[in-house]
Write a protein that holds these residues in place. Structure first.
Motif, mmCIF file in Angstrom:
data_model
loop_
_atom_site.group_PDB
_atom_site.id
_atom_site.type_symbol
_atom_site.label_atom_id
_atom_site.label_comp_id
_atom_site.label_asym_id
_atom_site.label_seq_id
_atom_site.Cartn_x
_atom_site.Cartn_y
_atom_site.Cartn_z
ATOM 1 N N PRO A 198 0.807 -1.237 0.000
ATOM 2 C CA PRO A 198 0.000 0.000 0.000
ATOM 3 C C PRO A 198 0.824 1.262 0.000
ATOM 4 C CG PRO A 198 -0.059 -1.068 2.163
ATOM 5 C CD PRO A 198 0.611 -2.026 1.228
ATOM 6 N N GLN A 199 2.087 1.201 0.435
ATOM 7 C CA GLN A 199 2.917 2.405 0.479
ATOM 8 C C GLN A 199 3.255 2.929 -0.907
ATOM 9 O OE1 GLN A 199 3.849 -0.602 1.381
ATOM 10 N NE2 GLN A 199 5.918 -1.088 0.710
ATOM 11 N N LEU A 200 3.058 2.100 -1.948
ATOM 12 C CA LEU A 200 3.371 2.521 -3.307
ATOM 13 C C LEU A 200 2.154 3.080 -4.041
ATOM 14 C CD1 LEU A 200 5.794 -0.299 -4.531
ATOM 15 C CD2 LEU A 200 6.338 1.916 -3.519
ATOM 16 N N LEU A 201 0.974 2.983 -3.460
ATOM 17 C CA LEU A 201 -0.212 3.521 -4.113
ATOM 18 C C LEU A 201 -0.193 5.045 -4.074
ATOM 19 C CD1 LEU A 201 -3.039 1.131 -2.824
ATOM 20 C CD2 LEU A 201 -1.992 1.174 -5.092
ATOM 21 N N ARG A 202 -0.611 5.661 -5.167
ATOM 22 C CA ARG A 202 -0.652 7.121 -5.262
ATOM 23 C C ARG A 202 -2.080 7.598 -5.053
ATOM 24 N NH1 ARG A 202 -1.587 10.466 -9.638
ATOM 25 N NH2 ARG A 202 -1.553 8.644 -11.028
ATOM 26 N N ASP A 203 -2.255 8.574 -4.165
ATOM 27 C CA ASP A 203 -3.584 9.113 -3.874
ATOM 28 C C ASP A 203 -3.989 10.087 -4.974
ATOM 29 O OD1 ASP A 203 -5.918 10.011 -2.773
ATOM 30 O OD2 ASP A 203 -5.104 10.311 -0.767
ATOM 31 N N MET A 204 -5.097 9.775 -5.676
ATOM 32 C CA MET A 204 -5.583 10.627 -6.762
ATOM 33 C C MET A 204 -6.573 11.674 -6.277
ATOM 34 S SD MET A 204 -6.326 7.819 -9.764
ATOM 35 C CE MET A 204 -7.037 9.102 -10.813
ATOM 36 N N GLY A 205 -7.036 11.557 -5.030
ATOM 37 C CA GLY A 205 -8.131 12.396 -4.566
ATOM 38 C C GLY A 205 -9.458 11.743 -4.890
ATOM 39 N N GLY A 206 -10.513 12.181 -4.244
ATOM 40 C CA GLY A 206 -11.818 11.588 -4.473
ATOM 41 C C GLY A 206 -11.902 10.155 -3.982
ATOM 42 N N ASN A 207 -11.063 9.792 -2.999
ATOM 43 C CA ASN A 207 -11.044 8.439 -2.434
ATOM 44 C C ASN A 207 -10.621 7.397 -3.464
ATOM 45 O OD1 ASN A 207 -11.222 6.831 -0.195
ATOM 46 N ND2 ASN A 207 -13.438 6.861 -0.031
ATOM 47 N N LEU A 208 -9.757 7.788 -4.404
ATOM 48 C CA LEU A 208 -9.255 6.898 -5.444
ATOM 49 C C LEU A 208 -7.741 6.752 -5.327
ATOM 50 C CD1 LEU A 208 -11.238 8.183 -8.571
ATOM 51 C CD2 LEU A 208 -11.694 6.089 -7.270
ATOM 52 N N TYR A 209 -7.252 5.577 -5.714
ATOM 53 C CA TYR A 209 -5.815 5.308 -5.731
ATOM 54 C C TYR A 209 -5.386 4.948 -7.146
ATOM 55 C CZ TYR A 209 -6.573 4.810 -0.693
ATOM 56 O OH TYR A 209 -6.924 5.026 0.614
ATOM 57 N N ALA A 210 -4.125 5.229 -7.461
ATOM 58 C CA ALA A 210 -3.551 4.880 -8.753
ATOM 59 C C ALA A 210 -2.136 4.367 -8.531
ATOM 60 C CB ALA A 210 -3.542 6.094 -9.688
ATOM 61 N N LEU A 211 -1.587 3.754 -9.574
ATOM 62 C CA LEU A 211 -0.211 3.283 -9.512
ATOM 63 C C LEU A 211 0.747 4.429 -9.795
ATOM 64 C CD1 LEU A 211 -0.507 -0.106 -11.436
ATOM 65 C CD2 LEU A 211 -0.415 0.238 -8.967
ATOM 66 N N PRO A 212 1.937 4.405 -9.236
ATOM 67 C CA PRO A 212 2.924 5.451 -9.537
ATOM 68 C C PRO A 212 3.304 5.428 -11.010
ATOM 69 C CG PRO A 212 3.571 4.162 -7.604
ATOM 70 C CD PRO A 212 2.431 3.445 -8.234
ATOM 71 N N ALA A 213 3.743 6.565 -11.502
ATOM 72 C CA ALA A 213 4.149 6.665 -12.905
ATOM 73 C C ALA A 213 5.371 5.794 -13.157
ATOM 74 C CB ALA A 213 4.457 8.122 -13.253
ATOM 75 N N GLY A 214 5.352 5.109 -14.285
ATOM 76 C CA GLY A 214 6.489 4.287 -14.673
ATOM 77 C C GLY A 214 6.510 2.890 -14.100
ATOM 78 N N VAL A 215 5.464 2.492 -13.357
ATOM 79 C CA VAL A 215 5.434 1.148 -12.785
ATOM 80 C C VAL A 215 5.108 0.131 -13.875
ATOM 81 C CG1 VAL A 215 4.199 -0.379 -11.194
ATOM 82 C CG2 VAL A 215 4.830 1.914 -10.478
ATOM 83 N N THR A 216 5.937 -0.881 -13.993
ATOM 84 C CA THR A 216 5.723 -1.923 -15.005
ATOM 85 C C THR A 216 5.233 -3.230 -14.402
ATOM 86 O OG1 THR A 216 8.062 -2.568 -14.843
ATOM 87 C CG2 THR A 216 7.473 -0.940 -16.527
ATOM 88 N N ASN A 217 5.525 -3.460 -13.132
ATOM 89 C CA ASN A 217 5.121 -4.701 -12.472
ATOM 90 C C ASN A 217 3.971 -4.415 -11.516
ATOM 91 O OD1 ASN A 217 4.956 -7.303 -11.481
ATOM 92 N ND2 ASN A 217 6.724 -7.085 -10.120
ATOM 93 N N GLN A 218 2.741 -4.457 -12.043
ATOM 94 C CA GLN A 218 1.580 -4.183 -11.201
ATOM 95 C C GLN A 218 1.372 -5.271 -10.163
ATOM 96 O OE1 GLN A 218 -2.076 -3.122 -13.269
ATOM 97 N NE2 GLN A 218 -3.307 -4.205 -11.746
ATOM 98 N N ASP A 219 1.733 -6.519 -10.486
ATOM 99 C CA ASP A 219 1.502 -7.626 -9.564
ATOM 100 C C ASP A 219 2.281 -7.467 -8.266
ATOM 101 O OD1 ASP A 219 -0.171 -8.758 -11.406
ATOM 102 O OD2 ASP A 219 1.365 -10.067 -12.288
ATOM 103 N N GLY A 220 3.339 -6.677 -8.283
ATOM 104 C CA GLY A 220 4.084 -6.451 -7.057
ATOM 105 C C GLY A 220 3.398 -5.497 -6.107
ATOM 106 N N ILE A 221 2.342 -4.820 -6.564
ATOM 107 C CA ILE A 221 1.607 -3.871 -5.730
ATOM 108 C C ILE A 221 0.178 -4.330 -5.513
ATOM 109 C CG2 ILE A 221 0.876 -1.475 -5.504
ATOM 110 C CD1 ILE A 221 3.141 -0.693 -7.369
ATOM 111 N N LEU A 222 -0.476 -4.761 -6.603
ATOM 112 C CA LEU A 222 -1.869 -5.218 -6.546
ATOM 113 C C LEU A 222 -1.952 -6.598 -7.183
ATOM 114 C CD1 LEU A 222 -3.609 -1.926 -7.752
ATOM 115 C CD2 LEU A 222 -3.440 -2.721 -5.396
ATOM 116 N N GLN A 223 -2.677 -7.508 -6.529
ATOM 117 C CA GLN A 223 -2.840 -8.855 -7.049
ATOM 118 C C GLN A 223 -4.314 -9.142 -7.295
ATOM 119 O OE1 GLN A 223 -1.009 -11.562 -4.288
ATOM 120 N NE2 GLN A 223 1.076 -11.094 -4.961
ATOM 121 N N ASN A 224 -4.612 -9.735 -8.447
ATOM 122 C CA ASN A 224 -5.978 -10.111 -8.776
ATOM 123 C C ASN A 224 -6.412 -11.265 -7.882
ATOM 124 O OD1 ASN A 224 -8.434 -10.511 -9.941
ATOM 125 N ND2 ASN A 224 -7.653 -11.159 -11.934
ATOM 126 N N VAL A 225 -7.552 -11.145 -7.215
ATOM 127 C CA VAL A 225 -8.012 -12.187 -6.298
ATOM 128 C C VAL A 225 -9.247 -12.901 -6.812
ATOM 129 C CG1 VAL A 225 -7.056 -11.016 -4.290
ATOM 130 C CG2 VAL A 225 -9.411 -10.561 -4.961
#
Length: 286
Positions: A198-225
């Motif tokens: 969770p420390q790598l999630l970027r706060d977009m505002g409006g109670n939304l989160y996004a991935l940091p710019a330039g992240v190529t490995n999404q599975d290392g931050i968010l995993q499909n369950v």
């Protein structure tokens, strides 16, 4: 400028940032699905200040040097993904997540060419609506109009005059309200992801989160369950007709607020005392 003034001024800047974080948490104490922010601090620099050799006396056990700090700085702000209180609403389009999971939604943006594009974002706010999409379809959206994504990456379409029933794994079945005897339709599955870092999630505002710019490995931050049976802390499931409240504890935030105010007051007095001492030294007459 003496050491105490530098130490206090640097620390006051970090304390002001901490105060802003606490104010944001308190302001969102009643925001559905909000996750409070926590700050981490570290020393800017610490060195050893040597004392004159005249202090070296027989029988003296304390060292000649002493640590000299130069304040602290804010290192990281991250979201605390702890579970908030879950309250029933009775609304069929309200959903609460149990576990460290997030809903995936599509946020509409405009690229440099003026074309509409959709980018993924994630949220814990499960207060959804059934909204028309302009093509005669009814889709599941957030309160701000963002499409809720299915496991196929597309918006979830709900046929007219059908009542959606969502299972714990996010599977949606639509029941005909005019003909209860009709077999339910499988209209899709709400996409859920589990937060790994969770420390790598970027706060977009409006109670939304996004991935940091330039992240190529999404599975290392968010995993499909979806389709995976988790156990213990890894289990992520849905509850229909419920909403998760903010995990902000107002009493804890107020306690931290008082401590930060006292620290700001202490550092402010240290700067005032340093300024007075420098003024006295400048006005000395030989």
């Amino acid at each position: 400028m003496n050491n105490s003034m530098i130490n206090s001024s640097v620390s006051m800047h970090s304390l002001q940032q901490k105060l802003d974080i606490l104010a944001n948490n308190i302001a969102n104490v009643n925001t559905t699905g909000f996750k409070k922010k926590e700050a981490s601090f570290e020393d800017v620099l610490t060195n050893v200040q040597n004392q004159p050799e005249g202090f070296r006396q027989q029988g003296r056990f304390s060292p000649l040097g002493f640590n000299q700090g130069w304040g602290s700085r804010l290192v990281q702000i991250q979201s605390n993904m702890a579970q908030g209180a879950i309250q029933p609403t009775g609304n069929t389009t309200d959903f609460a997540i149990q576990g460290e999971g997030l809903f995936e939604v599509s946020v509409s943006t405009v690229d440099e060419n003026g074309n509409q594009v959709f980018q993924p974002a994630w949220t814990r706010n499960g207060a959804f609506n059934l909204s028309p999409d302009g093509n005669g379809n009814t889709v599941l959206t957030t309160k701000d109009g963002h499409f809720v994504n299915g496991t196929d990456g597309n918006p979830i379409l709900i046929p007219d005059n059908y009542r959606p029933v969502v299972e714990q794994d996010g599977t949606i079945k639509a029941y005909n309200e005019k003909d209860p005897s009709e077999a339910p339709l499988n209209v899709g599955q709400i996409k859920l992801v589990r937060v790994v870092r969770p420390q790598l999630l970027r706060d977009m505002g409006g109670n939304l989160y996004a991935l940091p710019a330039g992240v190529t490995n999404q599975d290392g931050i968010l995993q499909n369950v979806n389709g995976a049976e988790g156990t213990g802390t890894e289990r992520v499931s849905l509850m229909q007709g419920y909403l998760e409240q903010s995990n902000v504890n107002l009493s804890d935030e107020m306690t931290d607020l008082v401590m930060v105010q006292r620290a700001l007051q202490l550092n402010s007095r240290a700067i005032t005392s340093s300024d007075q001492m420098m003024n006295i030294a400048n006005n000395l007459r030989t």
